[in-house]
Design a protein around this motif. Structure first.
Motif, mmCIF file in Angstrom:
data_model
loop_
_atom_site.group_PDB
_atom_site.id
_atom_site.type_symbol
_atom_site.label_atom_id
_atom_site.label_comp_id
_atom_site.label_asym_id
_atom_site.label_seq_id
_atom_site.Cartn_x
_atom_site.Cartn_y
_atom_site.Cartn_z
ATOM 1 N N VAL A 29 0.842 -1.211 0.000
ATOM 2 C CA VAL A 29 0.000 0.000 0.000
ATOM 3 C C VAL A 29 0.871 1.252 0.000
ATOM 4 O O VAL A 29 0.598 2.214 -0.723
ATOM 5 N N LYS A 30 1.945 1.247 0.791
ATOM 6 C CA LYS A 30 2.866 2.394 0.803
ATOM 7 C C LYS A 30 3.509 2.590 -0.561
ATOM 8 O O LYS A 30 3.593 3.712 -1.070
ATOM 9 N N ALA A 31 3.968 1.497 -1.163
ATOM 10 C CA ALA A 31 4.603 1.583 -2.482
ATOM 11 C C ALA A 31 3.602 2.020 -3.546
ATOM 12 O O ALA A 31 3.934 2.791 -4.459
ATOM 13 N N ALA A 36 1.489 6.123 -7.201
ATOM 14 C CA ALA A 36 0.354 6.934 -7.647
ATOM 15 C C ALA A 36 0.691 8.417 -7.625
ATOM 16 O O ALA A 36 0.195 9.193 -8.446
ATOM 17 N N ALA A 37 1.559 8.813 -6.710
ATOM 18 C CA ALA A 37 1.922 10.230 -6.579
ATOM 19 C C ALA A 37 2.829 10.692 -7.718
ATOM 20 O O ALA A 37 3.015 11.891 -7.908
ATOM 21 N N GLU A 38 3.363 9.762 -8.483
ATOM 22 C CA GLU A 38 4.283 10.119 -9.574
ATOM 23 C C GLU A 38 3.595 10.692 -10.793
ATOM 24 O O GLU A 38 4.253 11.133 -11.714
ATOM 25 N N GLY A 39 2.279 10.616 -10.840
ATOM 26 C CA GLY A 39 1.591 11.241 -11.976
ATOM 27 C C GLY A 39 0.757 10.260 -12.766
ATOM 28 O O GLY A 39 -0.001 9.486 -12.210
ATOM 29 N N ASP A 40 0.919 10.283 -14.089
ATOM 30 C CA ASP A 40 0.104 9.510 -15.024
ATOM 31 C C ASP A 40 0.115 8.021 -14.663
ATOM 32 O O ASP A 40 1.124 7.342 -14.797
ATOM 33 N N ARG A 41 -1.022 7.511 -14.234
ATOM 34 C CA ARG A 41 -1.103 6.117 -13.783
ATOM 35 C C ARG A 41 -1.243 5.134 -14.925
ATOM 36 O O ARG A 41 -0.924 3.965 -14.765
ATOM 37 N N SER A 42 -1.733 5.564 -16.054
ATOM 38 C CA SER A 42 -1.971 4.641 -17.163
ATOM 39 C C SER A 42 -0.673 4.062 -17.729
ATOM 40 O O SER A 42 -0.677 2.958 -18.260
ATOM 41 N N GLU A 43 0.434 4.788 -17.632
ATOM 42 C CA GLU A 43 1.709 4.302 -18.159
ATOM 43 C C GLU A 43 2.733 4.071 -17.054
ATOM 44 O O GLU A 43 3.917 3.912 -17.324
ATOM 45 N N ASN A 44 2.279 4.024 -15.818
ATOM 46 C CA ASN A 44 3.165 3.853 -14.681
ATOM 47 C C ASN A 44 3.231 2.363 -14.337
ATOM 48 O O ASN A 44 2.332 1.801 -13.718
ATOM 49 N N ALA A 45 4.308 1.700 -14.749
ATOM 50 C CA ALA A 45 4.464 0.257 -14.547
ATOM 51 C C ALA A 45 4.469 -0.115 -13.067
ATOM 52 O O ALA A 45 3.881 -1.124 -12.669
ATOM 53 N N GLU A 46 5.109 0.698 -12.249
ATOM 54 C CA GLU A 46 5.164 0.433 -10.806
ATOM 55 C C GLU A 46 3.758 0.455 -10.206
ATOM 56 O O GLU A 46 3.393 -0.419 -9.421
#
Length: 156
Positions: A29-31, A36-46
């Protein structure tokens, strides 16, 4: 429907697994929040990976929370230790003279590497109630398999 029997050791391991899953869930959940805080979720592999991992953890946690209360711990040896019952370690002799050893456990404890087979399996059902020197015939996909019971013990 699988049987609800479990050994004391098996119950301990399932409770331990549930605790470990809850701890792992906190980390995920922390990760996930950080990804999620990094921005665009659609292309965020993490973010996508952590969402999937969280779903899998939640699925297993839900299963364990539903299954554990239904389980019945079998923690005593049977009165007749020469017969095969739940938690017995059984050594079988095959027709070619080779030997194999199995322990009859609940369906939540199956581990073929350790020789743990489910009490619900055809072999275990065929063995239950038998004793040393009995012949057991079990139907397998290849036909009928014959075993001779060489040893029965209730030591872990």
């Amino acid at each position: 429907m699988s049987s609800t029997y479990i050994t004391q050791q098996g119950m301990f391991l399932l409770n331990q697994e549930l605790s470990e899953r809850w701890l792992r869930r906190r980390e995920v959940v922390k990760a996930l929040a950080a990804a999620a805080a990094e921005g665009d979720r659609s292309e965020n592999a993490e973010y996508i990976y952590r969402k999937k991992e969280l779903r899998e953890l939640d699925r297993r946690i839900r299963y364990l929370q539903k299954r554990l209360p239904d389980l019945q711990v079998v923690d005593r040896k049977p009165d007749d230790a020469n017969r095969i019952f739940f938690a017995a370690r059984v050594t079988l002799e095959l027709q070619d003279g080779s030997q194999v050893s199995y322990r009859i456990v609940g369906p939540d404890e199956i581990d073929h590497a350790k020789g743990n087979i489910s009490v619900d399996s055809p072999l275990a059902r065929g063995l239950l109630g038998k004793q040393v020197d009995d012949e057991v015939r079990v139907k397998v996909p290849e036909g009928m398999c014959v075993y001779y019971i060489a040893k029965v013990s209730y030591e872990e």
